[in-house]
Write a protein that holds these residues in place. Structure first.
Motif, short mmCIF file in Angstrom:
data_model
loop_
_atom_site.label_atom_id
_atom_site.label_comp_id
_atom_site.label_asym_id
_atom_site.label_seq_id
_atom_site.Cartn_x
_atom_site.Cartn_y
_atom_site.Cartn_z
N LEU A 159 -29.18 -4.30 -3.07
CA LEU A 159 -29.59 -5.47 -2.29
C LEU A 159 -31.00 -5.30 -1.72
CD1 LEU A 159 -26.18 -6.14 -0.53
CD2 LEU A 159 -27.22 -7.50 -2.35
N LEU A 160 -31.35 -4.08 -1.32
CA LEU A 160 -32.72 -3.81 -0.87
C LEU A 160 -33.70 -4.00 -2.02
CD1 LEU A 160 -32.20 -0.58 1.28
CD2 LEU A 160 -32.64 -2.90 2.12
N ALA A 161 -33.29 -3.63 -3.23
CA ALA A 161 -34.18 -3.74 -4.39
C ALA A 161 -34.54 -5.18 -4.71
CB ALA A 161 -33.53 -3.08 -5.61
N SER A 162 -33.74 -6.12 -4.26
CA SER A 162 -34.03 -7.54 -4.52
C SER A 162 -35.00 -8.12 -3.49
CB SER A 162 -32.72 -8.34 -4.50
OG SER A 162 -32.18 -8.39 -3.20
N ARG A 163 -35.41 -7.29 -2.55
CA ARG A 163 -36.32 -7.73 -1.48
C ARG A 163 -37.64 -6.99 -1.57
NH1 ARG A 163 -31.28 -8.71 -0.08
NH2 ARG A 163 -30.83 -10.25 1.53
N GLU A 164 -38.68 -7.59 -0.99
CA GLU A 164 -40.00 -6.97 -0.98
C GLU A 164 -40.64 -7.16 0.39
OE1 GLU A 164 -41.81 -7.25 -5.40
OE2 GLU A 164 -41.61 -9.20 -4.40
N GLY A 165 -41.62 -6.32 0.67
CA GLY A 165 -42.43 -6.47 1.87
C GLY A 165 -41.62 -6.49 3.15
N ALA A 166 -41.96 -7.43 4.04
CA ALA A 166 -41.32 -7.51 5.36
C ALA A 166 -39.83 -7.76 5.25
CB ALA A 166 -41.99 -8.59 6.20
N LEU A 179 -27.43 11.59 5.41
CA LEU A 179 -25.98 11.67 5.53
C LEU A 179 -25.43 12.85 4.74
CD1 LEU A 179 -26.68 8.63 6.29
CD2 LEU A 179 -24.32 8.14 5.65
N THR A 180 -26.16 13.24 3.70
CA THR A 180 -25.84 14.43 2.90
C THR A 180 -27.17 15.08 2.53
OG1 THR A 180 -26.03 13.53 0.65
CG2 THR A 180 -23.97 13.07 1.84
N PRO A 181 -27.14 16.27 1.93
CA PRO A 181 -28.41 16.89 1.49
C PRO A 181 -29.12 16.08 0.41
CG PRO A 181 -26.65 18.53 1.64
CD PRO A 181 -25.99 17.20 1.79
N HIS A 182 -28.43 15.11 -0.19
CA HIS A 182 -29.01 14.32 -1.28
C HIS A 182 -29.58 12.98 -0.83
CE1 HIS A 182 -27.11 17.21 -4.02
NE2 HIS A 182 -26.02 17.06 -3.31
N THR A 183 -29.40 12.62 0.43
CA THR A 183 -29.89 11.33 0.91
C THR A 183 -31.42 11.27 0.83
OG1 THR A 183 -28.05 11.26 2.49
CG2 THR A 183 -29.85 9.71 2.84
N LEU A 184 -31.93 10.14 0.34
CA LEU A 184 -33.38 9.95 0.29
C LEU A 184 -33.87 9.62 1.70
CD1 LEU A 184 -33.69 7.79 -2.95
CD2 LEU A 184 -34.04 10.25 -2.69
N THR A 185 -34.67 10.51 2.28
CA THR A 185 -35.15 10.32 3.64
C THR A 185 -36.66 10.08 3.70
OG1 THR A 185 -35.35 12.72 3.91
CG2 THR A 185 -33.30 11.69 4.65
N ASP A 186 -37.30 10.04 2.54
CA ASP A 186 -38.73 9.74 2.45
C ASP A 186 -38.89 8.30 1.97
OD1 ASP A 186 -41.68 10.75 2.23
OD2 ASP A 186 -41.26 9.76 0.31
N ARG A 187 -39.61 7.47 2.72
CA ARG A 187 -39.72 6.05 2.39
C ARG A 187 -40.38 5.83 1.03
NH1 ARG A 187 -39.59 0.82 4.74
NH2 ARG A 187 -39.77 -0.51 2.90
N VAL A 188 -41.36 6.65 0.69
CA VAL A 188 -42.01 6.50 -0.61
C VAL A 188 -41.01 6.76 -1.73
CG1 VAL A 188 -43.80 7.42 -2.13
CG2 VAL A 188 -44.29 7.09 0.30
N ALA A 189 -40.20 7.81 -1.58
CA ALA A 189 -39.19 8.12 -2.59
C ALA A 189 -38.14 7.02 -2.67
CB ALA A 189 -38.53 9.46 -2.27
N LEU A 190 -37.76 6.47 -1.52
CA LEU A 190 -36.78 5.38 -1.51
C LEU A 190 -37.33 4.16 -2.22
CD1 LEU A 190 -34.11 4.11 -0.58
CD2 LEU A 190 -35.24 3.50 1.57
N ASP A 191 -38.57 3.79 -1.92
CA ASP A 191 -39.17 2.62 -2.57
C ASP A 191 -39.28 2.82 -4.09
OD1 ASP A 191 -39.44 1.01 -0.33
OD2 ASP A 191 -41.45 1.75 0.15
N ALA A 192 -39.56 4.05 -4.51
CA ALA A 192 -39.62 4.33 -5.95
C ALA A 192 -38.24 4.16 -6.58
CB ALA A 192 -40.14 5.74 -6.18
N ASP A 193 -37.22 4.62 -5.87
CA ASP A 193 -35.85 4.47 -6.37
C ASP A 193 -35.46 2.99 -6.43
OD1 ASP A 193 -33.18 5.85 -6.98
OD2 ASP A 193 -32.62 4.51 -5.36
N LEU A 194 -35.89 2.21 -5.44
CA LEU A 194 -35.58 0.78 -5.43
C LEU A 194 -36.31 0.05 -6.56
CD1 LEU A 194 -35.62 0.04 -1.58
CD2 LEU A 194 -33.65 0.51 -3.05
#
Length: 272
Positions: A159-166, A179-194
């Motif tokens: 659902l986040l991937a369907s959104r952009e910007g603000a 939440l686990t050692p595998h959680t993406l906690t870097d915003r750049v990495a999260l945006d790349a995943d999205l």
């Protein structure tokens, strides 16, 4: 969570002037609900919400009187009350889409015998509105009504991937707590995943919310910007490449069928 409530009631966003007593009541209820089976002391509540103990104590007593909060016999510990359960049940009973979508989750479970979920984006979280458990992997609690961070779940990420910007930023907290050692906690990495999620059309939670589980999700696009999604959770110990392909394809096919059924309802005045 309290910050989300305040933001939602902020006149700058909604054009409605905030009623402080109402906002404080919501913050108390959301704080207690998020703790699940861990009651809170008055001091904890006061420090977490930044509210003087005297005024908070009076509010808690009022909420307890009407059943929204419960207290132990000494009045030391506070938890969410039965009225909150009744309100939550009423939401599920009156949701226009849930009765249409639940049979498709049953169908998926019968076909694949995995655990399937239906969730909705709400603030920074995804709320689980329906869960159909696999006979092979029974969780010790029901997910219905549970809130989890959108950034750490397949439901939320699709659902986040369907959104952009603000629009996307509004659903992602400034600090990504693992939440686990595998959680993406870097915003750049999260945006790349999205971005990858958006390109391939489905999201993957690779032990980011629960160690040992991989989850897959697809959005339900009956709204211009989707707020709902369905997902599958599978223990990695028995997940094969072939099974992954089967589950993702089944989710896609069912999502398409759901959209064709729910789309006309949404276009004629659905509320989501």
């Amino acid at each position: 969570m309290a910050a989300q409530s305040a933001q939602a009631l902020d006149g700058s966003d909604s054009g409605v002037r905030e009623v402080k007593s109402a906002a404080r009541t919501v913050e108390v209820l959301e704080f207690l609900a998020a703790r699940q089976n861990r009651p809170a002391r008055l001091r904890e509540l006061s420090e977490a919400l930044g509210v003087p103990r005297s005024s908070l104590h009076a509010l808690l007593r009022t909420l307890a009187k009407y059943g929204w909060v419960r207290a132990d016999t000494t009045g030391t510990f506070y938890g969410i009350g039965i009225r909150a359960l009744l309100a939550g049940t009423s939401y599920l009973d009156t949701d226009p889409y849930l009765p249409l979508i639940a049979p498709y989750l049953d169908e998926l479970r019968e076909q694949l015998d995995e655990t399937f979920h239906f969730g909705r984006l709400d603030g920074h979280d995804v709320v689980y509105l329906a869960t159909k458990e696999s006979s092979q992997y029974l969780r010790p609690y029901s997910r219905v009504g549970r809130r989890l961070p959108a950034y750490s779940t397949a439901l939320g990420k699709v659902l986040l991937a369907s959104r952009e910007g603000a629009d996307r930023d509004a659903h992602i907290p400034d600090e990504l707590t693992p939440l686990t050692p595998h959680t993406l906690t870097d915003r750049v990495a999260l945006d790349a995943d999205l971005a990858t999620t958006r390109e391939r059309g489905y999201a993957v939670d690779n032990e980011e919310n629960t160690v040992g589980l991989r989850c897959f999700a697809v959005a339900l696009r009956y709204a211009d910007t989707p707020t709902d999604a369905i997902s599958a959770s599978i223990p990695i110990a028995r997940l094969t490449d072939q099974r992954q392909l089967e589950v993702i394809e089944a989710l896609r096919q069912v999502a398409d069928r759901i959209e064709r059924v729910v789309g006309p309802l949404h276009s004629t005045g659905g509320w989501v």
